[in-house]
Scaffold this active site. Sequence first.
Site, PDB file in Angstrom:
ATOM      1  N   CYS A 338       0.681  -1.182  -0.062  1.00  0.00           N
ATOM      2  CA  CYS A 338      -0.036  -0.062  -0.069  1.00  0.00           C
ATOM      3  C   CYS A 338       0.865   1.326   0.001  1.00  0.00           C
ATOM      4  CB  CYS A 338      -0.881  -0.150   1.205  1.00  0.00           C
ATOM      5  SG  CYS A 338      -1.322  -1.402   2.029  1.00  0.00           S
ATOM      6  N   ARG A 367       6.708 -11.133   5.639  1.00  0.00           N
ATOM      7  CA  ARG A 367       6.299 -10.913   7.061  1.00  0.00           C
ATOM      8  C   ARG A 367       6.665 -12.131   7.859  1.00  0.00           C
ATOM      9  NH1 ARG A 367      -0.164  -9.562   5.977  1.00  0.00           N
ATOM     10  NH2 ARG A 367       0.280  -7.982   4.379  1.00  0.00           N
ATOM     11  N   GLN A 385       0.976 -11.011  -3.136  1.00  0.00           N
ATOM     12  CA  GLN A 385      -0.396 -10.660  -3.153  1.00  0.00           C
ATOM     13  C   GLN A 385      -0.971 -10.232  -4.546  1.00  0.00           C
ATOM     14  OE1 GLN A 385      -0.140  -7.496  -0.094  1.00  0.00           O
ATOM     15  NE2 GLN A 385      -1.338  -8.723   1.217  1.00  0.00           N
ATOM     16  N   ASP A 387      -2.404  -7.839  -5.358  1.00  0.00           N
ATOM     17  CA  ASP A 387      -2.902  -6.716  -4.823  1.00  0.00           C
ATOM     18  C   ASP A 387      -3.288  -5.418  -5.661  1.00  0.00           C
ATOM     19  OD1 ASP A 387      -3.450  -5.238  -2.382  1.00  0.00           O
ATOM     20  OD2 ASP A 387      -1.172  -5.003  -1.875  1.00  0.00           O
ATOM     21  N   HIS A 389      -4.838  -1.173  -5.369  1.00  0.00           N
ATOM     22  CA  HIS A 389      -5.685  -0.087  -4.398  1.00  0.00           C
ATOM     23  C   HIS A 389      -6.323   0.620  -5.319  1.00  0.00           C
ATOM     24  CE1 HIS A 389      -2.076  -1.617  -1.928  1.00  0.00           C
ATOM     25  NE2 HIS A 389      -2.938  -1.598  -0.923  1.00  0.00           N
ATOM     26  N   LYS A 473     -13.444  -4.404   6.742  1.00  0.00           N
ATOM     27  CA  LYS A 473     -13.041  -5.314   5.596  1.00  0.00           C
ATOM     28  C   LYS A 473     -13.996  -6.422   5.206  1.00  0.00           C
ATOM     29  CE  LYS A 473     -10.041  -8.305   8.179  1.00  0.00           C
ATOM     30  NZ  LYS A 473      -8.713  -9.076   8.252  1.00  0.00           N
ATOM     31  N   HIS A 519      -8.177  -1.343  -0.565  1.00  0.00           N
ATOM     32  CA  HIS A 519      -7.345  -2.560  -0.643  1.00  0.00           C
ATOM     33  C   HIS A 519      -7.970  -3.592  -1.189  1.00  0.00           C
ATOM     34  CE1 HIS A 519      -4.462  -0.312   2.167  1.00  0.00           C
ATOM     35  NE2 HIS A 519      -5.638   0.106   2.640  1.00  0.00           N
TER      36      HIS A 519
END
Length: 649
Positions: A338, A367, A385, A387, A389, A473, A519
């Site tokens: 992000c 992580r 991910q 991902d 945005h 979420k 997200h």
Amino acid sequence: MIKITLPDNSVREYTKGVNGLEIARSISNRLAKDVLSITVNGEVWDLSRPINTDASINLHTWEAKEGKDTFWHSSAHLMAETIEHFYPGTKFGIGPTVDTGFYYDVELPDNKQLTDKDLVKIEQKMLELARQKNPIVRSEISKADALKLFSEKNDELKEELISELEDGTITLYNQGGFTDLCRGPHLPNTSYIKAIKLTSIAGAYWRGDENNKMLTRVYGVTFPKQKLLEEYLVMMEEAKKRDHRKIGKEMDLFTFSEAVGQGLPLWMPKGAQLREQLEMFLKKVQKKYGYDQVITPHIGDVNLYKTSGHYEKYGKDSFQPISTPAEGEEYLLKPMNCPHHCEIYNARPHSYKDLPLRYAEFGTVYRYEQSGELHGLTRVRSFTQDDAHIFCRPDQLKEEFKKVIDIIFIIFKALSFDDYVAQISLRDPNKPEKYIGSPENWDKAEKAIIEACEEKGLNTVTETGEAAFYGPKLDFMIKDALGRSWQLGTIQVDYNLPERFNLEYIGADDNRHQPVMIHRAPFGSMERFVAVLIEHTAGKFPLWLTPEQVVLLPISEKYNDYGQKVLNILNNYDIRTIIDDRNEKIGRKIRDNELKRVPYLLIIGEKEAETGTVSVRKQGDGDKGVMKLEEFAEFILKEVKGQLSGLNN
RNA sequence: GCCGGAGUAGCUCAGGGGUAGAGCGCAUCCUUGGUAAGGAUGAGGUCACGAGUUCAAUUCUCGUCUUCGGCUCCA
């Protein structure tokens, strides 16, 4: 007399003090045999508990969740009784039911540790006690008496539980020689329990807090019929065969190496190919929905994550910053994408006409998960991910949210995932310290999610206190082969990062405004998604995903030239092939378990070489006959398109 | 990270204080014309790593690493 209303709204009259079992008997003998518990005015009761007022009721058998719960709850008590029998002085924590079965947290005397052998011993004794048909008796007790009872037993775990209960609501249950604090409900007696399997032993912290002491948790499952237990055991065996770690190894999809480090998956060629297919599929969908691909580095300045708030949250518990030769300069392996995407947004000013902007990236993040948490591909330390945005105006939020739900639907449909659960996660209003951002913004974001789900007709469950620290979420959970639920797709609304990164757009009023951020990751992560996909399909992927779609089987080396020609044509059609090379050098030998998962087999021999055809077999579907090469290619392409139909409109 | 199992050939596993074992797989050769097979021969191991006990440790003890089942956490 009292009036009892049945689920079909019919009303029957009974004498006051009638109990569930008697009601069941008055309906049918069969029901009286099968019934396990009863809901009385919305509360689940023991069958033997007298009903003294008019009530609407619902009788529960094994088929109902409430019935199973009652059954397993009594089983937990039976197990506790048995454990006390073998180990007098055992302290008992909590013993609830779970999705399949029950557990009991216990502290055995003298630091005794249970072994698998003990479990067998306990199982047998449990069966013996069950057959004694001991009635399970409910009694009410005052708080003082309850505390006295358990302090005499030196069971400070129960004392702690009782001390938190309200006087006048405390009940005990007794069967055989065993008494336990319990709200109930329970079976009338122990003889309902016919088949028992204690499944595992594990450590668990008292009340789930790692500062507390570790208790021994014994898991078990019981059934009213031996046959059900056998079916359950067979199902567990089947589930083990579908384990993505096993199939991943057999199919050479991915591996781990001690030399590389734990939790760091290595994707092998076939696994990478599978992943690439998924990525291409999603990219195509996203393109249609107006996403732009971006690419960002795998590390970022520590200050970037301090700005985003992630450092505060992840700093200590994650990979530690990378230092450079320059003094005071520190970089972090990115735990999420992000902040990078925010900086892309910030690279230039935006007009309200530009929005929404949708930045997508298959971004690999790192992580430092606790070592005991790592699990195959579902829990790793480096994962990618899918991902993106979305930066939009507040008035566009709901619409954008709904479009993301659409994308997730497309994916689930393409892969036949139909047993998902959609969970809305809201903040815990009583713990504001857990979250960043203003309550007003939280309210707006939560409202937008709830409305979007309603308008999409999505069935959801709502969990308060499960939100991310930066926003509410919507998560999509899918179960794996063993019935464990994994979070895959996620959509999260965020009013917070835009503020932290000073994101702006110029509105129609020529003033600066703050965009809202969404997200989203429909797959969640490629690693976890592939894992769940493997377990769902047992390694038999949809045709468009299969690492290889076709195996060529040249009958003998004489036909290798023709085999090569077939291969070239299929390659032209972009059909993925492998060649079983029992004889010659145009392919490789293919392992049995690998072969089972390839959907099409082509047999190539004299007849085929002469006529320019192939003999086609489909796994599990028998001979498809002899086809011209081009005909076969079209046939395959059509099958692929068939599986993706409905996605392209 | 915590509690409890496990780590022996590429895979699945047996074994056990004194030359290291099986099945499958792999390699070479032979055989094999509607099938993913048969035969022969062979190559693979610091018994996870490090200390200790012992005349001798793959085996016993301790530590470390990895892995499995859970717990807390999360995509």
